[in-house]
Write a protein that holds these residues in place. Structure first.
Motif, PDB file in Angstrom:
ATOM      1  N   ASN A  80       0.843  -1.211   0.094  1.00  0.00           N
ATOM      2  CA  ASN A  80       0.062  -0.008  -0.020  1.00  0.00           C
ATOM      3  C   ASN A  80       0.937   1.361  -0.043  1.00  0.00           C
ATOM      4  N   CYS A  81       2.015   0.988  -0.188  1.00  0.00           N
ATOM      5  CA  CYS A  81       2.961   2.364   0.015  1.00  0.00           C
ATOM      6  C   CYS A  81       3.170   2.694  -1.415  1.00  0.00           C
ATOM      7  N   THR A  82       3.635   4.075  -1.673  1.00  0.00           N
ATOM      8  CA  THR A  82       3.971   4.721  -2.698  1.00  0.00           C
ATOM      9  C   THR A  82       5.485   4.449  -3.242  1.00  0.00           C
ATOM     10  N   VAL A  83       5.562   4.079  -4.478  1.00  0.00           N
ATOM     11  CA  VAL A  83       6.678   3.790  -5.110  1.00  0.00           C
ATOM     12  C   VAL A  83       7.497   5.327  -5.378  1.00  0.00           C
ATOM     13  N   ARG A  84       8.779   5.269  -5.032  1.00  0.00           N
ATOM     14  CA  ARG A  84       9.621   6.525  -5.297  1.00  0.00           C
ATOM     15  C   ARG A  84       9.441   6.604  -6.985  1.00  0.00           C
ATOM     16  N   SER A  85       9.555   7.710  -7.575  1.00  0.00           N
ATOM     17  CA  SER A  85       9.636   7.881  -9.021  1.00  0.00           C
ATOM     18  C   SER A  85      10.914   8.194  -9.203  1.00  0.00           C
ATOM     19  N   LEU A  86      11.269   8.092 -10.676  1.00  0.00           N
ATOM     20  CA  LEU A  86      12.526   8.640 -11.062  1.00  0.00           C
ATOM     21  C   LEU A  86      13.180  10.006 -10.607  1.00  0.00           C
ATOM     22  N   PRO A  87      12.482  11.024 -10.687  1.00  0.00           N
ATOM     23  CA  PRO A  87      13.037  12.251 -10.403  1.00  0.00           C
ATOM     24  C   PRO A  87      13.119  12.362  -8.960  1.00  0.00           C
TER      25      PRO A  87
ATOM     26  N   SER B  79      20.568  -0.681  -5.780  1.00  0.00           N
ATOM     27  CA  SER B  79      21.310   0.397  -6.494  1.00  0.00           C
ATOM     28  C   SER B  79      20.305   1.449  -6.903  1.00  0.00           C
ATOM     29  N   PRO B  80      20.796   2.789  -6.981  1.00  0.00           N
ATOM     30  CA  PRO B  80      19.888   3.819  -7.115  1.00  0.00           C
ATOM     31  C   PRO B  80      19.836   4.278  -8.670  1.00  0.00           C
ATOM     32  N   ASP B  81      18.906   4.964  -9.441  1.00  0.00           N
ATOM     33  CA  ASP B  81      19.240   5.383 -10.724  1.00  0.00           C
ATOM     34  C   ASP B  81      20.399   6.513 -10.731  1.00  0.00           C
ATOM     35  N   SER B  82      21.057   6.442 -11.628  1.00  0.00           N
ATOM     36  CA  SER B  82      21.926   7.472 -11.677  1.00  0.00           C
ATOM     37  C   SER B  82      21.589   8.742 -11.843  1.00  0.00           C
ATOM     38  N   ALA B  83      22.481   9.676 -11.407  1.00  0.00           N
ATOM     39  CA  ALA B  83      21.989  11.074 -11.245  1.00  0.00           C
ATOM     40  C   ALA B  83      22.058  11.558 -12.920  1.00  0.00           C
ATOM     41  N   GLU B  84      22.736  10.955 -13.847  1.00  0.00           N
ATOM     42  CA  GLU B  84      22.613  11.092 -15.196  1.00  0.00           C
ATOM     43  C   GLU B  84      20.939  11.064 -15.691  1.00  0.00           C
TER      44      GLU B  84
ATOM     45  N   ILE C  24      15.392  13.741 -17.305  1.00  0.00           N
ATOM     46  CA  ILE C  24      13.973  14.126 -17.206  1.00  0.00           C
ATOM     47  C   ILE C  24      13.641  15.164 -16.316  1.00  0.00           C
ATOM     48  N   CYS C  25      14.680  15.406 -15.466  1.00  0.00           N
ATOM     49  CA  CYS C  25      14.268  16.294 -14.556  1.00  0.00           C
ATOM     50  C   CYS C  25      15.541  17.379 -14.112  1.00  0.00           C
TER      51      CYS C  25
END
Length: 204
Positions: free
Chosen positions: A102-109, A138-143, A148-149
């Motif tokens: 029931n938790c919200t998933v973090r978005s790419l931004p 692993s987190p999405d890369s800063a690049e 997109i943001c």
């Protein structure tokens, strides 16, 4: 049988013996299940629930997809399920009682974090229990985030010295504004993000 085949069977045999798994006539007694089967989804949910209970810092994870599932006979009874699953970090802290689904998933931004997990479960009398798991996050890369943001916050190491100073000052300011004798202490730092703002960096 060629050399590669001999090495593969030998490797699987050694792994299976170490795990107490059953092999028949030198060939692993393995069957693959559809990733959208009832058994696969039930096993994956048990796996995610177990991983979250063993995860004592940061945020809960929820299931993104099942990549693979194998089933092996196990002596003297039952079966062993080997799963490969992808998980996504949610916005619910591990101390939050909200169920992970029931938790919200973090978005790419927001720089979402993904987890790749290998999980072994036993199924005895229709009940799944996790025997072991291993996850790599692993987190999405800063690049990728910047594509997109532009200017969105980016994750920085938890032990970043300037970030730590910002956290200490923020906590002090929060406590000063509280009515006495209330005071809060830092439990943990789960995420630190920086954002370039004009001529300086904001820490979030």
């Amino acid at each position: 049988m060629n050399t590669v085949g001999v090495v593969l069977v030998l490797s699987l045999s050694l792994c299976a013996r170490a795990a107490g798994l059953h092999l028949t006539a030198g060939v692993p007694n393995v069957r693959h299940l559809p990733c959208d089967s009832t058994d696969a989804e039930e096993a994956a949910q048990v796996a995610v629930d177990h991983i979250n209970t063993q995860h004592h810092h940061g945020y809960k994870y929820t299931l993104n997809q099942i990549d693979d599932i194998k089933v092996l006979n196990r002596l003297p009874f039952g079966e062993t399920y080997i799963l490969e699953v992808d998980l996504l970090e949610t916005k619910c802290h591990v101390l939050d009682p909200t169920p992970a689904e029931n938790c919200t998933v973090r978005s790419l931004p927001e720089t979402k974090v993904e987890g790749d997990c290998d999980v072994a479960l036993m199924k005895v009398d229709g009940v799944f229990t996790v025997s072991s798991f291993r996850c790599k996050t692993s987190p999405d890369s800063a690049e990728d985030v910047a594509k997109i943001c532009v200017g969105c916050p980016h994750l920085i190491p938890l032990n970043d010295s300037v970030g730590q100073q910002a956290i200490t000052k923020s906590l002090h300011k929060f406590n000063v504004e509280l009515p006495e004798p209330e005071e809060f202490a830092l439990l943990e730092v789960s995420r630190v993000a920086g954002q370039v703002h004009c001529t300086h960096v904001l820490y979030i």
